[in-house]
Motif scaffolding. Sequence first.
Motif, PDB file in Angstrom:
ATOM      1  N   SER A  74     -12.391 -33.661   0.801  1.00 22.47           N
ATOM      2  CA  SER A  74     -11.565 -32.615   0.201  1.00 22.47           C
ATOM      3  C   SER A  74     -11.292 -32.984  -1.249  1.00 22.47           C
ATOM      4  O   SER A  74     -11.061 -34.154  -1.555  1.00 22.47           O
ATOM      5  CB  SER A  74     -10.243 -32.482   0.960  1.00 22.47           C
ATOM      6  OG  SER A  74     -10.494 -32.125   2.307  1.00 22.47           O
ATOM      7  N   LEU A  98      -4.147 -31.490   0.607  1.00 21.47           N
ATOM      8  CA  LEU A  98      -5.462 -32.106   0.435  1.00 21.47           C
ATOM      9  C   LEU A  98      -5.732 -33.132   1.541  1.00 21.47           C
ATOM     10  O   LEU A  98      -6.828 -33.184   2.099  1.00 21.47           O
ATOM     11  CB  LEU A  98      -5.533 -32.780  -0.940  1.00 21.47           C
ATOM     12  CG  LEU A  98      -6.842 -33.446  -1.332  1.00 21.47           C
ATOM     13  CD1 LEU A  98      -7.901 -32.395  -1.625  1.00 21.47           C
ATOM     14  CD2 LEU A  98      -6.620 -34.332  -2.554  1.00 21.47           C
ATOM     15  N   GLY A 145      -7.158 -32.205   5.145  1.00 19.44           N
ATOM     16  CA  GLY A 145      -8.532 -31.732   5.294  1.00 19.44           C
ATOM     17  C   GLY A 145      -9.479 -32.888   5.534  1.00 19.44           C
ATOM     18  O   GLY A 145      -9.062 -34.024   5.756  1.00 19.44           O
ATOM     19  N   ARG A 157     -11.711 -36.024   5.058  1.00 22.40           N
ATOM     20  CA  ARG A 157     -11.537 -37.176   4.183  1.00 22.40           C
ATOM     21  C   ARG A 157     -12.872 -37.610   3.646  1.00 22.40           C
ATOM     22  O   ARG A 157     -13.870 -37.406   4.312  1.00 22.40           O
ATOM     23  CB  ARG A 157     -10.865 -38.322   4.927  1.00 22.40           C
ATOM     24  CG  ARG A 157      -9.455 -38.036   5.418  1.00 22.40           C
ATOM     25  CD  ARG A 157      -8.486 -37.543   4.370  1.00 22.40           C
ATOM     26  NE  ARG A 157      -7.712 -38.524   3.662  1.00 22.40           N
ATOM     27  CZ  ARG A 157      -6.473 -38.883   3.951  1.00 22.40           C
ATOM     28  NH1 ARG A 157      -5.840 -38.378   4.966  1.00 22.40           N
ATOM     29  NH2 ARG A 157      -5.862 -39.768   3.208  1.00 22.40           N
ATOM     30  N   ALA A 185      -9.828 -37.755   0.576  1.00 21.63           N
ATOM     31  CA  ALA A 185      -9.059 -36.852  -0.272  1.00 21.63           C
ATOM     32  C   ALA A 185      -9.237 -37.334  -1.711  1.00 21.63           C
ATOM     33  O   ALA A 185      -8.774 -38.413  -2.069  1.00 21.63           O
ATOM     34  CB  ALA A 185      -7.583 -36.878   0.131  1.00 21.63           C
ATOM     35  N   ALA A 212     -18.323 -31.513  -1.830  1.00 24.09           N
ATOM     36  CA  ALA A 212     -17.019 -31.212  -1.240  1.00 24.09           C
ATOM     37  C   ALA A 212     -17.134 -30.291  -0.027  1.00 24.09           C
ATOM     38  O   ALA A 212     -17.876 -29.313  -0.042  1.00 24.09           O
ATOM     39  CB  ALA A 212     -16.099 -30.584  -2.285  1.00 24.09           C
ATOM     40  N   GLN A 213     -16.384 -30.608   0.993  1.00 18.88           N
ATOM     41  CA  GLN A 213     -16.279 -29.777   2.183  1.00 18.88           C
ATOM     42  C   GLN A 213     -15.111 -28.805   2.070  1.00 18.88           C
ATOM     43  O   GLN A 213     -15.068 -27.799   2.773  1.00 18.88           O
ATOM     44  CB  GLN A 213     -16.082 -30.661   3.418  1.00 18.88           C
ATOM     45  CG  GLN A 213     -17.220 -31.640   3.636  1.00 18.88           C
ATOM     46  CD  GLN A 213     -18.544 -30.923   3.822  1.00 18.88           C
ATOM     47  OE1 GLN A 213     -18.698 -30.137   4.747  1.00 18.88           O
ATOM     48  NE2 GLN A 213     -19.494 -31.170   2.930  1.00 18.88           N
ATOM     49  N   ARG A 214     -14.179 -29.141   1.175  1.00 20.02           N
ATOM     50  CA  ARG A 214     -12.968 -28.332   1.021  1.00 20.02           C
ATOM     51  C   ARG A 214     -12.431 -28.541  -0.380  1.00 20.02           C
ATOM     52  O   ARG A 214     -12.465 -29.650  -0.908  1.00 20.02           O
ATOM     53  CB  ARG A 214     -11.926 -28.793   2.046  1.00 20.02           C
ATOM     54  CG  ARG A 214     -10.651 -28.022   2.062  1.00 20.02           C
ATOM     55  CD  ARG A 214      -9.849 -28.463   3.293  1.00 20.02           C
ATOM     56  NE  ARG A 214      -8.591 -27.782   3.356  1.00 20.02           N
ATOM     57  CZ  ARG A 214      -7.393 -28.365   3.255  1.00 20.02           C
ATOM     58  NH1 ARG A 214      -7.321 -29.677   3.113  1.00 20.02           N
ATOM     59  NH2 ARG A 214      -6.294 -27.674   3.315  1.00 20.02           N
ATOM     60  N   VAL A 215     -11.933 -27.464  -0.995  1.00 23.07           N
ATOM     61  CA  VAL A 215     -11.293 -27.529  -2.307  1.00 23.07           C
ATOM     62  C   VAL A 215      -9.879 -26.998  -2.151  1.00 23.07           C
ATOM     63  O   VAL A 215      -9.675 -25.924  -1.580  1.00 23.07           O
ATOM     64  CB  VAL A 215     -12.063 -26.707  -3.365  1.00 23.07           C
ATOM     65  CG1 VAL A 215     -11.336 -26.729  -4.701  1.00 23.07           C
ATOM     66  CG2 VAL A 215     -13.490 -27.227  -3.509  1.00 23.07           C
ATOM     67  N   VAL A 216      -8.913 -27.756  -2.641  1.00 23.84           N
ATOM     68  CA  VAL A 216      -7.497 -27.382  -2.546  1.00 23.84           C
ATOM     69  C   VAL A 216      -6.953 -27.236  -3.950  1.00 23.84           C
ATOM     70  O   VAL A 216      -7.024 -28.184  -4.747  1.00 23.84           O
ATOM     71  CB  VAL A 216      -6.703 -28.456  -1.774  1.00 23.84           C
ATOM     72  CG1 VAL A 216      -5.226 -28.113  -1.733  1.00 23.84           C
ATOM     73  CG2 VAL A 216      -7.268 -28.636  -0.372  1.00 23.84           C
TER      74      VAL A 216
END
Length: 135
Positions: free
Chosen positions: A20, A40, A43, A45, A47, A115-119
């Motif tokens: 993330s 963050l 989500g 890891r 982070a 990235a698997q996730r953006v916060v």
Amino acid sequence: MAVYVLEWEQSAPIDCRRGSVAIGNFDGAHRGHAELIGNLTRGPRPAVVVTFDPHPLLLLRPEVAPPLLTTPPERAAVLQRLGADHVITLRTTFDLLGLSARDFFQGLIVERLGAQRVVEGPNFRFGKNREGDTI
């Protein structure tokens, strides 16, 4: 936990990939930053927080650049205390600031960080002329 200082073109270290990511200046981390980092860490890891040095406004519009509250090492330490596994400080250059939102996203978020996730917060903007957002 690690802190890295990278040029825009450099690949991210392997321990910073496929997790993330949050991107911003994060100077003087406040409650909003703490909430964002908390989100963050919920989500995939690791982070990873990406920040910039110098502050982009110091290059783009130095007459309106805010005085900095923390040095990059202080900022990294605060972000790690808030829960970031790794902090990447990108050296701010005119080449980096000239990237379109698409090129920045594809180059950094997709290719270099995987990235698997953006916060991000609701007012997050990125790319040349702040053309990109999270919508």
